[in-house]
Enzyme design. Structure first.
Site, mmCIF file in Angstrom:
data_model
loop_
_atom_site.group_PDB
_atom_site.id
_atom_site.type_symbol
_atom_site.label_atom_id
_atom_site.label_comp_id
_atom_site.label_asym_id
_atom_site.label_seq_id
_atom_site.Cartn_x
_atom_site.Cartn_y
_atom_site.Cartn_z
ATOM 1 N N HIS A 158 0.832 -1.206 0.000
ATOM 2 C CA HIS A 158 0.000 0.000 0.000
ATOM 3 C C HIS A 158 0.867 1.256 0.000
ATOM 4 O O HIS A 158 1.411 1.646 1.026
ATOM 5 C CB HIS A 158 -0.906 -0.006 1.241
ATOM 6 C CG HIS A 158 -1.954 1.059 1.257
ATOM 7 N ND1 HIS A 158 -3.138 0.915 1.943
ATOM 8 C CD2 HIS A 158 -2.007 2.292 0.696
ATOM 9 C CE1 HIS A 158 -3.872 2.010 1.802
ATOM 10 N NE2 HIS A 158 -3.200 2.862 1.050
ATOM 11 N N ASP A 192 1.446 2.756 3.581
ATOM 12 C CA ASP A 192 0.531 3.836 3.191
ATOM 13 C C ASP A 192 1.329 5.116 2.925
ATOM 14 O O ASP A 192 0.882 6.224 3.254
ATOM 15 C CB ASP A 192 -0.563 4.072 4.243
ATOM 16 C CG ASP A 192 -1.721 4.911 3.695
ATOM 17 O OD1 ASP A 192 -1.738 5.203 2.482
ATOM 18 O OD2 ASP A 192 -2.604 5.277 4.499
ATOM 19 N N HIS A 217 1.325 5.311 -2.165
ATOM 20 C CA HIS A 217 0.834 6.285 -3.140
ATOM 21 C C HIS A 217 2.050 6.878 -3.831
ATOM 22 O O HIS A 217 2.823 7.592 -3.203
ATOM 23 C CB HIS A 217 0.007 7.373 -2.450
ATOM 24 C CG HIS A 217 -1.210 6.834 -1.762
ATOM 25 N ND1 HIS A 217 -2.438 6.754 -2.383
ATOM 26 C CD2 HIS A 217 -1.380 6.301 -0.527
ATOM 27 C CE1 HIS A 217 -3.314 6.206 -1.542
ATOM 28 N NE2 HIS A 217 -2.706 5.927 -0.414
ATOM 29 N N ARG A 224 1.847 8.584 -6.835
ATOM 30 C CA ARG A 224 1.422 9.870 -7.413
ATOM 31 C C ARG A 224 1.592 10.026 -8.914
ATOM 32 O O ARG A 224 1.237 11.073 -9.448
ATOM 33 C CB ARG A 224 2.124 11.039 -6.718
ATOM 34 C CG ARG A 224 2.022 11.046 -5.190
ATOM 35 C CD ARG A 224 0.595 11.130 -4.719
ATOM 36 N NE ARG A 224 0.525 11.363 -3.267
ATOM 37 C CZ ARG A 224 -0.521 11.069 -2.514
ATOM 38 N NH1 ARG A 224 -1.598 10.529 -3.054
ATOM 39 N NH2 ARG A 224 -0.519 11.302 -1.227
#
Lengths: 437, 307
Positions: free
Chosen positions: A67, A312, A69, A71
């Protein structure tokens, strides 16, 4: 392709329950694979073999983050596949699953392929795209899961854009069985959360900031577990943060449901008290909770109720965080600090070193059906070296992420990734930096 | 206290509070003079940085600064930093470059004065941050109670209304408790913040009569009717019936109890019409003391050499 021989380290391979003390084993890598895992003697290496002296380090399968991000595409000012992938290998991660909330959203095979193409060129870590579960993350119409899987997506999730409509969620779970991939949920009842930005309780009361009650998460965890039971789908609950959610997940697993879960480094180590100075780097979703929740999460990670640690990793530009607490976007960096921060669980006896690595690597490989998470002969040669006692000062400005939003900025951390091998190539060395792209 | 930020009552010691109140008591006299001005802060610049409109507090700070001969500049900003695409850091640096001697900050989000204070060289006085703190209001309330009752130690003070969203409540709870009073809060459960008793060290009531039983001071808070009606209480009528104070209900309190309100009063809601105007309400004393108290704060943090 060159050969690498790793010696003198403590070899930890959760896939075979191997924990060899320093000097008792050597690992030989050739053509991107583990070709020998010697436990007797010290064979003289062939000429041309690069020798990696792992003295003082753990030699472990490359870590896998389920998990993050990254972008790209769309928000490259926060992070891109090059910077995020580099931050990953600097943190010992050889594979990273990236969330679908890009711009455009990864809800179409063309976007999935774009991410994979870019990652192939730019990222030192292997990137595994998670596709959206519904088109545009709108929670209305499911995505073409079969085509997305075909294009390379390894899981489906709307993450922070929680699917509020239970009927849509049911269909997503049902349909996902055909794509044979997990559905990852950010479980939160958005109406109950309201404007909440910190855990509801003493801290929200003292700070006068809108509270987000644990019940907002637990209601959605309960709903999604019921839907997993209804559909027989594989449900993965992202960043579990409350003791109540842990309890429900444990019961669901005992009942034989295909429910898995992750927890973040920050939810394992920080509490809502860390928000008391209004530092927006502590604004995350779900919010940091109470010490009793942290204790429950640690126990759940140890007893297997929670399968994996996931970062995360959520980069945001400084100017986006230097605003009112309620206006700051939620999320913090995680890839470069996860190992050091989570080693706290080894130091306090919650996890043995091998169980620690299992939750950062082997279990993640299983969860996403990826190759990796093993040092067995024949395995893909993804390896990380971790010096568990090395102290270092974390300065995000000197790190590899483009962003700096970390509550650990400027702190001394213990435990450092000193080298990372991806597909048999030494790609990162903490003294020399990134060696190959 | 020269150069010190005044961000919240929670951060002040009992001694700090006493110093501020004693200084304010000396400042009260200046307001009674024919020429209400002293040269104490001449040549000093005070910026009133208000991100949220507040005529009363801003005017009070402005008068306070002017009575001390400071140059007071009002700097009003509307909208969030995101909507303006200007970070709080940018705002702080811009103000810092103008070299003020004190910055008074009001913002609708908790914590903004604290973030600005980390960057600004000048002392920051929090004039209200979200539902967090409003230290100058609590200090003027303490000044008023001390003036009316001669003491604070041992008094029972009941605060009624929307405790959850009130910075006035939080600051007053911290302040009166630090000075030895017993503090109670009362309101519908929807307006009491999570774990209020444990978190803030007060006793909480949902029955007005019980809450003010034997109280020396009854403080009603302004209800944001437009925002809360239908969400936190079903109707203004029901709120007024259950938590509105009138002379009949006030009989549960001590005979010599005083009534306070930070203003402006929603007449007929928090307080009955007659109660808002006359004794035992001390609302205008609060306003008058507000100027003296803010003079004391500006003098203490921005004065030359202190007292």
């Amino acid at each position: 392709m060159s050969k690498i021989l790793i010696r003198n380290g403590r070899f930890l391979d959760p896939s075979t329950d191997t924990d060899l003390p320093p000097g008792a084993g050597e690992l030989l890598i050739e053509n991107g694979r583990v070709v020998a895992f010697e436990t007797g003697g010290n064979p003289i290496p062939e000429e041309g073999t690069e020798i990696l002296d792992a003295e003082g380090a753990w030699v472990v399968p490359g870590l896998i983050d389920v998990h993050a991000h990254l972008r790209e595409p769309g928000q490259e000012y926060k992070e891109d596949l090059a910077s995020g992938g580099t931050a990953a290998v600097a943190g010992g991660f050889t594979q990273v699953a990236c969330m679908a909330n890009t711009a455009p959203v990864n809800d179409d095979p063309s976007v999935t392929k774009y991410i994979l193409d870019r990652a192939e060129k730019e990222s030192p870590a292997k990137i595994r795209p998670i596709a959206a579960a519904t088109q545009g993350l709108l929670g209305e119409v499911m995505t073409e899961m079969v085509a997305l899987k075909e294009a390379g997506a390894i899981a489906f999730s709307d993450d922070g854009a929680t699917i509020s409509d239970a009927a849509v969620m049911r269909r997503v779970l049902e349909y996902s069985r055909m794509a044979d991939a997990i559905v990852i949920v950010h479980a939160e009842d958005c109406a109950l959360r309201g404007a909440g930005v910190v855990n509801e309780g003493t801290v929200s009361t003292k700070l006068g900031l809108p509270g987000n009650p644990a019940a907002a998460e637990e209601i959605m965890v309960a709903r999604d577990i019921r839907l997993a039971a209804l559909t027989g789908a594989k449900l993965h609950i992202a960043h579990v943060s409350t003791a109540g959610a842990v309890h429900m997940i444990r019961k669901a697993r005992e009942a034989g449901l295909l429910v898995t879960a992750e927890v973040t480094p920050h939810h394992l180590t920080l509490t809502d008290e860390d928000t008391m100075g209004f530092d927006t780097s502590t604004r995350v979703a779900p919010p940091l909770r109470r010490q009793t929740d942290v204790d429950a999460l640690r126990r759940a990670l140890a007893d297997g109720t929670i399968d994996v640690i996931a970062t995360d990793h959520a980069p945001h530009a400084s100017y986006e965080k230097e605003v009112e607490f309620t206006e700051a976007p939620p999320g913090m960096l995680g890839l470069e600090t996860a190992v050091a921060v989570c080693l706290d669980l080894v130091r306090d006896g919650t996890l043995t070193p091998i169980e620690f690595i299992r939750r950062l690597s082997t279990n993640a490989a299983g969860l996403l059906s990826l190759e990796g998470g093993s040092l067995k002969v024949g395995s893909v040669a993804d390896v990380a070296l971790i010096e568990p006692n090395q102290e270092w000062n974390y300065d995000p400005a000197r790190g590899f992420s483009k962003s700096r939003n970390s509550p650990w900025a400027g702190q001394s951390l213990t435990g450092r990734v000193t080298a990372t091998i991806v597909d048999g190539r030494l790609i990162y060395d903490h003294e020399r930096g990134v060696l190959i792209r | 206290m020269i150069g010190r930020d005044i961000l919240g009552i929670e951060d002040l010691s009992r001694e700090d509070i006493d110093t501020i109140l004693e200084t304010a008591e000396r400042m009260q006299e200046i307001g009674n003079r024919e020429v209400k001005k002293v040269p104490t802060l001449r040549g000093r610049t005070v910026i009133n940085l208000f991100f949220e409109p507040s005529t009363r507090t801003q005017t009070s700070f402005e008068i306070a600064g002017k009575r001390l001969a400071a140059d007071v500049v009002n700097f009003s900003v509307s909208g969030s930093s995101v909507s303006k695409r200007e970070t709080l850091l940018d705002t702080a640096k811009t103000l810092d470059a103008m070299d003020p001697d004190a910055v008074v900050v009001r913002h609708k989000v908790a914590g903004v004065p604290h973030r600005l204070a980390k960057v600004l060289k000048a002392p920051v006085i929090n004039a209200g941050d979200g539902a967090h703190e409003h230290p100058s209001q609590a200090l003027l309330d303490m000044l008023t109670v001390r003036e009316q009752k001669g003491r604070i130690e041992g008094l029972t003070i009941t605060i009624i209304g929307d405790i959850a969203h009130s910075r006035v409540a939080r600051s007053n709870i911290y302040g009166f408790k630090k000075l030895g009073a017993e503090v109670r809060v009362a309101g519908p459960p929807t307006m009491l913040p999570a774990d209020v008793e444990k978190s803030l060290g007060v006793k909480a009531y949902t029955n007005l009569a019980e809450a003010i039983e034997g109280a020396d001071v009854v403080m009603a808070l302004r209800i944001q009717m437009e925002r809360l009606e239908g969400a936190c209480f079903p109707s203004v009528r029901e709120y007024a019936a259950t938590f509105g104070l009138d002379r009949a209900k006030l009989r549960y309190a001590k005979e010599d109890a005083i009534v306070m309100h930070p203003g402006p009063v929603n007449r007929g809601v928090e307080l009955s019409h007659d109660l808002a105007d006359d004794r035992p309400s001390v609302i205008l004393d609060q306003v008058r003391n507000g100027v003296a108290l803010r003079m004391a704060l500006l003098y203490l943090v921005a004065g030359r050499g202190g007292h």
